[in-house]
Design a protein around this motif. Structure first.
Motif, mmCIF file in Angstrom:
data_model
loop_
_atom_site.group_PDB
_atom_site.id
_atom_site.type_symbol
_atom_site.label_atom_id
_atom_site.label_comp_id
_atom_site.label_asym_id
_atom_site.label_seq_id
_atom_site.Cartn_x
_atom_site.Cartn_y
_atom_site.Cartn_z
ATOM 1 N N ALA A 34 0.835 -1.209 0.000
ATOM 2 C CA ALA A 34 0.000 0.000 0.000
ATOM 3 C C ALA A 34 0.870 1.259 0.000
ATOM 4 O O ALA A 34 0.407 2.332 -0.393
ATOM 5 C CB ALA A 34 -0.929 -0.001 1.210
ATOM 6 N N TYR A 35 2.133 1.139 0.426
ATOM 7 C CA TYR A 35 3.050 2.273 0.477
ATOM 8 C C TYR A 35 4.106 2.241 -0.624
ATOM 9 O O TYR A 35 4.934 3.130 -0.704
ATOM 10 C CB TYR A 35 3.709 2.361 1.860
ATOM 11 C CG TYR A 35 2.755 2.966 2.858
ATOM 12 C CD1 TYR A 35 2.826 4.317 3.171
ATOM 13 C CD2 TYR A 35 1.754 2.205 3.432
ATOM 14 C CE1 TYR A 35 1.933 4.886 4.052
ATOM 15 C CE2 TYR A 35 0.856 2.775 4.317
ATOM 16 C CZ TYR A 35 0.947 4.108 4.611
ATOM 17 O OH TYR A 35 0.046 4.667 5.479
ATOM 18 N N TRP A 65 8.196 -2.582 -1.595
ATOM 19 C CA TRP A 65 8.129 -2.875 -0.174
ATOM 20 C C TRP A 65 9.097 -3.964 0.279
ATOM 21 O O TRP A 65 9.523 -3.980 1.424
ATOM 22 C CB TRP A 65 6.702 -3.239 0.254
ATOM 23 C CG TRP A 65 6.146 -4.489 -0.386
ATOM 24 C CD1 TRP A 65 5.452 -4.570 -1.554
ATOM 25 C CD2 TRP A 65 6.250 -5.819 0.112
ATOM 26 N NE1 TRP A 65 5.126 -5.871 -1.825
ATOM 27 C CE2 TRP A 65 5.598 -6.661 -0.800
ATOM 28 C CE3 TRP A 65 6.825 -6.393 1.244
ATOM 29 C CZ2 TRP A 65 5.503 -8.041 -0.631
ATOM 30 C CZ3 TRP A 65 6.733 -7.758 1.419
ATOM 31 C CH2 TRP A 65 6.078 -8.571 0.474
ATOM 32 N N LYS A 66 9.513 -4.873 -0.606
ATOM 33 C CA LYS A 66 10.446 -5.932 -0.225
ATOM 34 C C LYS A 66 11.884 -5.425 -0.106
ATOM 35 O O LYS A 66 12.683 -6.028 0.605
ATOM 36 C CB LYS A 66 10.422 -7.070 -1.253
ATOM 37 C CG LYS A 66 9.204 -7.934 -1.180
ATOM 38 C CD LYS A 66 9.339 -9.088 -2.158
ATOM 39 C CE LYS A 66 8.110 -9.985 -2.097
ATOM 40 N NZ LYS A 66 8.240 -11.119 -3.023
ATOM 41 N N THR A 67 12.198 -4.330 -0.805
ATOM 42 C CA THR A 67 13.595 -3.880 -0.874
ATOM 43 C C THR A 67 13.843 -2.469 -0.352
ATOM 44 O O THR A 67 14.994 -2.092 -0.148
ATOM 45 C CB THR A 67 14.076 -3.922 -2.344
ATOM 46 O OG1 THR A 67 13.226 -3.073 -3.123
ATOM 47 C CG2 THR A 67 14.057 -5.338 -2.890
ATOM 48 N N ASN A 68 12.803 -1.687 -0.141
ATOM 49 C CA ASN A 68 12.980 -0.276 0.232
ATOM 50 C C ASN A 68 12.654 -0.076 1.718
ATOM 51 O O ASN A 68 11.490 -0.146 2.119
ATOM 52 C CB ASN A 68 12.090 0.612 -0.633
ATOM 53 C CG ASN A 68 12.383 2.086 -0.448
ATOM 54 O OD1 ASN A 68 12.915 2.509 0.573
ATOM 55 N ND2 ASN A 68 12.021 2.874 -1.445
ATOM 56 N N THR A 82 9.922 2.609 2.433
ATOM 57 C CA THR A 82 8.534 2.144 2.242
ATOM 58 C C THR A 82 8.081 1.363 3.470
ATOM 59 O O THR A 82 6.962 1.557 3.969
ATOM 60 C CB THR A 82 8.446 1.263 0.974
ATOM 61 O OG1 THR A 82 8.838 2.043 -0.148
ATOM 62 C CG2 THR A 82 7.040 0.730 0.763
ATOM 63 N N GLN A 83 8.937 0.507 3.979
ATOM 64 C CA GLN A 83 8.601 -0.297 5.156
ATOM 65 C C GLN A 83 8.397 0.574 6.401
ATOM 66 O O GLN A 83 7.456 0.364 7.168
ATOM 67 C CB GLN A 83 9.701 -1.332 5.409
ATOM 68 C CG GLN A 83 9.813 -2.366 4.316
ATOM 69 C CD GLN A 83 10.949 -3.338 4.555
ATOM 70 O OE1 GLN A 83 11.554 -3.388 5.636
ATOM 71 N NE2 GLN A 83 11.257 -4.136 3.536
ATOM 72 N N SER A 91 2.668 4.239 10.029
ATOM 73 C CA SER A 91 1.217 4.387 9.833
ATOM 74 C C SER A 91 0.466 3.348 10.658
ATOM 75 O O SER A 91 -0.543 3.657 11.300
ATOM 76 C CB SER A 91 0.885 4.246 8.348
ATOM 77 O OG SER A 91 -0.509 4.261 8.174
ATOM 78 N N TYR A 92 0.949 2.130 10.645
ATOM 79 C CA TYR A 92 0.341 1.055 11.433
ATOM 80 C C TYR A 92 0.374 1.401 12.926
ATOM 81 O O TYR A 92 -0.640 1.294 13.628
ATOM 82 C CB TYR A 92 1.072 -0.264 11.158
ATOM 83 C CG TYR A 92 0.693 -1.381 12.090
ATOM 84 C CD1 TYR A 92 -0.539 -2.029 11.964
ATOM 85 C CD2 TYR A 92 1.553 -1.785 13.108
ATOM 86 C CE1 TYR A 92 -0.896 -3.060 12.828
ATOM 87 C CE2 TYR A 92 1.206 -2.816 13.971
ATOM 88 C CZ TYR A 92 -0.013 -3.447 13.841
ATOM 89 O OH TYR A 92 -0.376 -4.460 14.699
#
Length: 197
Positions: free
Chosen positions: A157-158, A162-165, A168-169, A175-176
């Motif tokens: 969603a961001y 998301w797997k490498t940045n 983004t995580q 946010s969570y």
């Protein structure tokens, strides 16, 4: 004889008068020399004073410029790349962190949290969860990344990266935390009592 006396006394008067005139003339000349010297010295003193004031002003301007430059440097941000393609502006206030932690600190501040939230709560929380490793994976649960999202694909969603940045995580993780716990410290307290958040 009267004429002679008158002539002698007149001569004496003229001689006295001439001596007075010469003395007055000498005094006037001396006074004029003093006035000239005073004017020259006064002008020199004025020039010296002007130069001193100008030097002090220039020094004050230079000091103010140096202070402003130091303030800008302290408040400025620098771009750091933690890995190719990942650039986050890291404020000077986050300089005690490096790598993914520096990214986390910068994004935490952007999200409206404080350095205290970073040092006392988010840093230890994600150190326990993933060691701030953006490729950390929990084989048993499927949790992934710095915040250990379950499943990791939630972070898409961001960003598709998301797997490498790590940025983004971190954005997803903050946010969570904000939506579920309100603050990193509330999330950390939950983790400490339950072993998860």
């Amino acid at each position: 004889m009267l004429t002679l006396l008158t002539g002698v006394s007149g001569g004496l008067y003229l001689a006295d008068n001439k001596a007075d005139q010469e003395a007055a003339s000498a005094e006037a000349l001396f006074a004029e020399q003093e006035l000239t010297e005073a004017s020259v010295n006064g002008w020199s003193q004025h020039n010296v004073l002007e130069r001193k004031v100008k030097a002090e002003q220039e020094a004050a301007i230079a000091a103010a410029a140096a202070a402003e430059e130091a303030r800008k440097k302290a408040a400025s941000t620098t771009s750091r790349k933690s890995r190719p393609g990942v650039t986050v502006k890291i404020p000077a206030s986050c300089n005690e962190y490096s790598g993914n932690r520096a990214i986390g600190c910068a994004l935490l501040l952007e999200a409206g949290f404080t350095l205290s939230d970073m040092a006392n709560c988010l840093e230890p929380l994600w150190t326990k969860e993933s060691g701030w490793n953006h490729t950390s994976s929990n084989g048993g649960s499927g949790a992934y990344g710095i915040p250990q999202a379950l499943p990791g694909s939630k972070m898409a969603a961001y960003g598709d990266d998301w797997k490498t940045n790590p940025a983004t995580q971190v954005k997803w993780g903050l946010s969570y935390i904000k939506s579920r716990y309100g603050t990193p410290c509330n999330a950390w307290a939950t983790f400490q009592s339950k072993g998860w958040y």
